[in-house]
Motif scaffolding. Structure first.
Motif, PDB file in Angstrom:
ATOM      1  N   THR A 194      16.573   6.938   6.354  1.00 22.17           N
ATOM      2  CA  THR A 194      15.879   7.199   7.619  1.00 22.17           C
ATOM      3  C   THR A 194      14.583   6.419   7.747  1.00 22.17           C
ATOM      4  OG1 THR A 194      14.633   9.034   6.696  1.00 22.17           O
ATOM      5  CG2 THR A 194      16.795   9.546   7.689  1.00 22.17           C
ATOM      6  N   GLY A 195      14.155   5.816   6.647  1.00 23.38           N
ATOM      7  CA  GLY A 195      12.850   5.153   6.639  1.00 23.38           C
ATOM      8  C   GLY A 195      11.710   6.083   6.303  1.00 23.38           C
ATOM      9  N   GLY A 196      12.026   7.352   6.045  1.00 25.31           N
ATOM     10  CA  GLY A 196      10.982   8.327   5.796  1.00 25.31           C
ATOM     11  C   GLY A 196      10.347   8.217   4.421  1.00 25.31           C
ATOM     12  N   TYR A 197      11.020   7.525   3.519  1.00 26.01           N
ATOM     13  CA  TYR A 197      10.474   7.317   2.187  1.00 26.01           C
ATOM     14  C   TYR A 197      10.489   5.840   1.853  1.00 26.01           C
ATOM     15  CZ  TYR A 197       9.878   7.148  -2.824  1.00 26.01           C
ATOM     16  OH  TYR A 197       9.423   6.831  -4.078  1.00 26.01           O
ATOM     17  N   THR A 198       9.391   5.353   1.343  1.00 30.13           N
ATOM     18  CA  THR A 198       9.306   3.973   0.872  1.00 30.13           C
ATOM     19  C   THR A 198       8.638   3.944  -0.497  1.00 30.13           C
ATOM     20  OG1 THR A 198       7.177   3.621   1.983  1.00 30.13           O
ATOM     21  CG2 THR A 198       9.166   3.003   3.203  1.00 30.13           C
ATOM     22  N   GLY A 199       8.928   2.916  -1.260  1.00 32.13           N
ATOM     23  CA  GLY A 199       8.304   2.747  -2.566  1.00 32.13           C
ATOM     24  C   GLY A 199       8.128   1.275  -2.863  1.00 32.13           C
ATOM     25  N   TYR A 200       7.141   0.960  -3.697  1.00 35.88           N
ATOM     26  CA  TYR A 200       6.793  -0.428  -3.962  1.00 35.88           C
ATOM     27  C   TYR A 200       6.490  -0.658  -5.440  1.00 35.88           C
ATOM     28  CZ  TYR A 200       6.078  -0.400   1.055  1.00 35.88           C
ATOM     29  OH  TYR A 200       6.268  -0.273   2.405  1.00 35.88           O
ATOM     30  N   ALA A 201       6.771  -1.865  -5.891  1.00 32.82           N
ATOM     31  CA  ALA A 201       6.301  -2.284  -7.213  1.00 32.82           C
ATOM     32  C   ALA A 201       4.780  -2.361  -7.188  1.00 32.82           C
ATOM     33  CB  ALA A 201       6.892  -3.641  -7.562  1.00 32.82           C
ATOM     34  N   GLU A 202       4.172  -2.098  -8.320  1.00 35.94           N
ATOM     35  CA  GLU A 202       2.712  -2.143  -8.397  1.00 35.94           C
ATOM     36  C   GLU A 202       2.178  -3.514  -8.004  1.00 35.94           C
ATOM     37  OE1 GLU A 202       1.771   1.619  -8.867  1.00 35.94           O
ATOM     38  OE2 GLU A 202       0.246   0.046  -8.985  1.00 35.94           O
ATOM     39  N   SER A 203       2.935  -4.544  -8.319  1.00 40.04           N
ATOM     40  CA  SER A 203       2.470  -5.915  -8.077  1.00 40.04           C
ATOM     41  C   SER A 203       2.372  -6.262  -6.592  1.00 40.04           C
ATOM     42  CB  SER A 203       3.400  -6.911  -8.775  1.00 40.04           C
ATOM     43  OG  SER A 203       4.730  -6.746  -8.325  1.00 40.04           O
ATOM     44  N   VAL A 204       3.030  -5.467  -5.718  1.00 40.50           N
ATOM     45  CA  VAL A 204       3.011  -5.791  -4.288  1.00 40.50           C
ATOM     46  C   VAL A 204       2.397  -4.679  -3.451  1.00 40.50           C
ATOM     47  CG1 VAL A 204       5.087  -7.184  -4.610  1.00 40.50           C
ATOM     48  CG2 VAL A 204       5.300  -4.863  -3.696  1.00 40.50           C
ATOM     49  N   LYS A 205       2.076  -3.560  -4.082  1.00 37.50           N
ATOM     50  CA  LYS A 205       1.553  -2.410  -3.346  1.00 37.50           C
ATOM     51  C   LYS A 205       0.274  -2.802  -2.610  1.00 37.50           C
ATOM     52  CE  LYS A 205       2.466   1.386  -5.460  1.00 37.50           C
ATOM     53  NZ  LYS A 205       2.438   2.538  -6.394  1.00 37.50           N
ATOM     54  N   GLY A 206       0.216  -2.431  -1.339  1.00 39.50           N
ATOM     55  CA  GLY A 206      -0.949  -2.771  -0.523  1.00 39.50           C
ATOM     56  C   GLY A 206      -0.834  -4.106   0.185  1.00 39.50           C
ATOM     57  N   ARG A 207       0.140  -4.920  -0.216  1.00 38.82           N
ATOM     58  CA  ARG A 207       0.330  -6.231   0.423  1.00 38.82           C
ATOM     59  C   ARG A 207       1.648  -6.315   1.176  1.00 38.82           C
ATOM     60  NH1 ARG A 207       0.909 -10.630  -2.659  1.00 38.82           N
ATOM     61  NH2 ARG A 207       1.812  -9.483  -4.430  1.00 38.82           N
ATOM     62  N   PHE A 208       2.671  -5.638   0.673  1.00 39.14           N
ATOM     63  CA  PHE A 208       4.010  -5.685   1.274  1.00 39.14           C
ATOM     64  C   PHE A 208       4.297  -4.361   1.966  1.00 39.14           C
ATOM     65  CE2 PHE A 208       6.233  -8.924  -1.791  1.00 39.14           C
ATOM     66  CZ  PHE A 208       5.178  -9.801  -1.616  1.00 39.14           C
TER      67      PHE A 208
END
Length: 115
Positions: free
Chosen positions: A53-67
């Motif tokens: 649904t798009g309600g949850y997202t997750g990111y690698a630490e290396s891209v968090k805040g940029r992607f």
């Protein structure tokens, strides 16, 4: 099941790109989608994930805040907005979905960050 990535390019450090992954052949809105990347000589790395649904997202630490990952289920697409790009982000970017215990991959789109 088919996944087609687009949007890769050569960009200068600090620049931005928006990648897209178009899915077909499956009930797109029922499945989470993942973005991976693979650089030469390195292991494939999970970059970002998004729930069906798009309600949850997750990111690698290396891209968090940029992607930022997002999806439009009406268009069967998942996007990856990439800002403040660094040469270490240079890689082949691939989207991925697991449907009925089988992993499917697109062909990838190349992102090169260089001055």
């Amino acid at each position: 099941v088919q996944l087609v990535e687009s949007g890769g390019a050569l960009v200068q450090p600090g620049g931005s790109l928006r990648l897209s992954c178009a899915g077909s052949g499956f009930a797109f809105s029922m499945y989470g989608i993942n973005w991976f990347r693979q650089a030469p000589g390195k292991e494939r790395e999970l970059v970002a994930i998004i729930s069906n649904t798009g309600g949850y997202t997750g990111y690698a630490e290396s891209v968090k805040g940029r992607f930022t990952i997002s999806r439009d289920n009406a268009k069967n697409t998942v996007n990856l907005q990439m800002n403040d790009l660094d040469p270490d982000d240079t890689a082949l970017y691939l989207c991925n979905v697991m449907v009925r215990s089988a992993n499917y991959w697109g062909q990838g789109t190349q992102v090169t960050v260089s001055s």
